[in-house]
Scaffold this active site. Structure first.
Site: not given
Length: 568
Positions: A442, A461
């Protein structure tokens, strides 16, 4: 095959098969094979000539198909396997794992001069050595899920008993072993780099003592040894003979930043503690990092695919490949040591522009709750909404009505959701491959962190430096999608899901050593301390009873699409 008349519930029994001089030579060979294979099938530990037979099922399958006859009658084939075993050290494997010593000793004598039962023992060891060496080159020696519990990937698999049978018929044992090595160019470059680095073993490499930082123009007696190290490692040309080797001159100003860059350090040319530690890294330590990386390559599939995304956690780097051409390379931010990014493979299926962020429960309690208690405006400033309950039945709650100080891990009935916007923890776009770890790629509003050398700041992440460039490449086969349209969508501030024309494989890996596309050997810190654990398993010997067992196959698990709890 007649049943084995022995107690099969003995867990630690070692069967050492003795010589049986009262059989005729042909009967002895056949009966010896049958007895040993029966023992293996019954679960016993079988030793011949002081070496354990480890490839249980493959040995049983091979000799059953061969009529329980000896198979290694060709001296040339035995010689080829011995050469292949010796060459295994170049792949970071230990020849002793494949009965190298006893095979070499007995093979120095003509086979016909050995008693028939000894010929049988030798035959079994040659077969076992081929099967184990082949399986280790094919799938790796260490089972990856013993090092990375989250491991999922298609691994290379073949019926090794059939590979052995075909190799003996074909006659080229060396080619058969070679065909089992990974064919990835990255693996082969790393093997060549290992050979070069192994050439430094045995050279004097005493620690260079700590001291003040050394800058261009400085004079320091430590520079004499630093020059020698950089020359040995290939960063400094050995053709230059400085007038004063203790002076930091122009040639070092060129060499030092190159050395620092390929060790993941700030290429400022200053020899401080981190740079000195990298210079002091022993050749054997460098070889070990290469060995760990080679083993991880052996865990990967035969082909990564025509188009794929590859993330190296330890290298803080992402690249996308298409038909062997690098489309892009970017810096990434990965999980902190106590919230590590997992190692696994999956497929990117869709993108979300203007994502919301549903804060994972652990982060709500450990990270968000202390912030909310300290700063009453925290939720409003970050555009976060509070909900009681989950799913369609959840209800939005005014945060001012909540006594946050009374909440705890056992009493936290709320959910925090951050709305799309410039401060959203996921940035303006995320790349989804739904998985059980709730990990994905992301964007991020914290752009300044990409300038750091150490980029382990996330909660698991992977934050991407130029996410819209990645999005454009992933959508290159989709009509009507381009970067302009995606940016226009961002301006709407409304979440939008975009399906990829075809899912793209993504491999999230962990390499502390690799060779880049310019042929430079790169090293990185073992940020999660994973290499030492892998190397310990890689170095285990057969006397421990488990080191050489063929790793169980790990197959790709198609993840179920679900409502993922998100974490940045």
């Amino acid at each position: 095959m007649p049943g084995l008349k022995a107690a099969t519930n003995a867990l630690a029994l070692v069967l050492v098969v003795a010589l049986c001089p009262w059989f005729s030579s042909s009967a002895k060979a056949n009966e010896s094979l049958v007895a040993r294979i029966e023992a293996l099938d019954a679960g016993f530990t079988v030793e011949v000539l002081g070496n354990r037979l480890l490839a249980r099922q493959a040995l049983s399958n091979f000799y059953a198909a061969n009529g329980y006859k000896r198979a290694w009658r060709s001296a040339e084939q035995r010689h080829q396997l011995l050469e292949a075993i010796e060459s295994a050290s170049g792949d970071g494997l230990d020849p002793r794992d494949y009965h190298a010593d006893v095979l070499a000793e007995l093979s120095s004598r003509p086979l016909q001069d050995l008693p028939a039962d000894l010929q049988t023992d030798l035959d079994l060891l040659f077969s076992d050595a081929f099967l184990m060496l082949g399986s280790h080159l094919l799938e790796g020696k260490v089972s990856p899920n013993t090092i990375h519990a989250e491991w999922t990937a298609n691994r290379r698999q073949r019926n090794m008993d059939q590979v052995l049978a075909a190799a003996l018929v074909n006659g080229d044992i060396g080619a058969a072993v070679e065909s089992l090595r990974p064919a990835h160019s990255d693996y082969l470059r790393l093997v060549r780099a290992r050979q070069t680095m192994a050439g430094l073993l045995g050279q004097p490499w005493l620690p260079i003592p700590a001291g003040p930082a050394i800058r261009p123009g400085d004079q320091d007696h430590r520079l004499i040894e630093i020059r020698r190290r950089l020359t040995a490692l290939g960063d400094l040309s050995g053709s230059v003979d400085p007038t004063d080797p203790s002076l930091y001159g122009e040639e070092l100003e060129t060499a030092l930043p190159l050395f620092q860059a390929r060790h993941g350090l700030e290429p400022d040319g200053i020899i401080g503690p981190a740079t000195l530690a990298a210079i002091n890294l022993l050749p054997i330590e460098r070889v070990h990092r290469i060995d760990a990386s080679l083993e991880r390559w052996r865990w990967l599939p035969e082909s990564l695919g025509a188009r794929f995304v590859l993330v190296n956690i330890a290298g803080y780097e992402l690249k996308m490949m298409d038909q062997g051409v690098e489309l892009l390379r970017q810096r990434v931010i990965v999980g902190r040591p106590f919230r590590q990014t997992p190692v696994f493979s999956d497929r990117i299926r869709y993108l979300v522009v203007n994502p919301t962020w549903t804060v994972p429960r652990r982060l709500m309690i450990e990270d968000q709750l202390p912030q909310i208690i300290r700063d009453p405006d925290y939720l409003q400033r970050l555009n976060m909404k509070v909900y009681r309950g989950w799913g369609a039945d959840r209800q939005q709650i005014d945060p001012a009505t909540i006594n946050w100080g009374t909440l705890s891990p056992d009493n936290f009935p709320y959910q925090l959701v951050q709305a799309p916007g410039p401060n959203n923890a996921l940035g303006r776009i995320k790349f989804m491959f739904p998985n059980q770890y709730d990990v994905y790629l992301h964007d991020t509003p914290s752009r300044e962190l990409f300038g750091r050398v150490d980029r382990s700041f996330s909660s698991g992440c992977i934050r991407v430096e130029q996410p819209f460039a990645l999005a454009e490449q992933l959508l290159s086969g989709a009509p009507h999608w381009n970067q302009e349209r995606i940016h226009n969508m961002v301006g709407s501030n409304q979440p939008k899901t975009i399906l990829l024309p075809e899912p793209v494989p993504v491999y999230i890996q962990y390499w502390t050593a690799w060779v880049d596309d310019r042929g430079r050997l790169q090293f990185r810190n073992d940020i999660y301390n994973r290499d030492s654990r892998l190397l310990a398993r890689l170095r285990e010997n057969s006397s421990g009873g488990t080191h050489g067992l063929t790793p169980a196959a790990i197959t790709y698990q198609e993840p179920q699409t679900k409502d993922n709890t998100e974490q940045p």
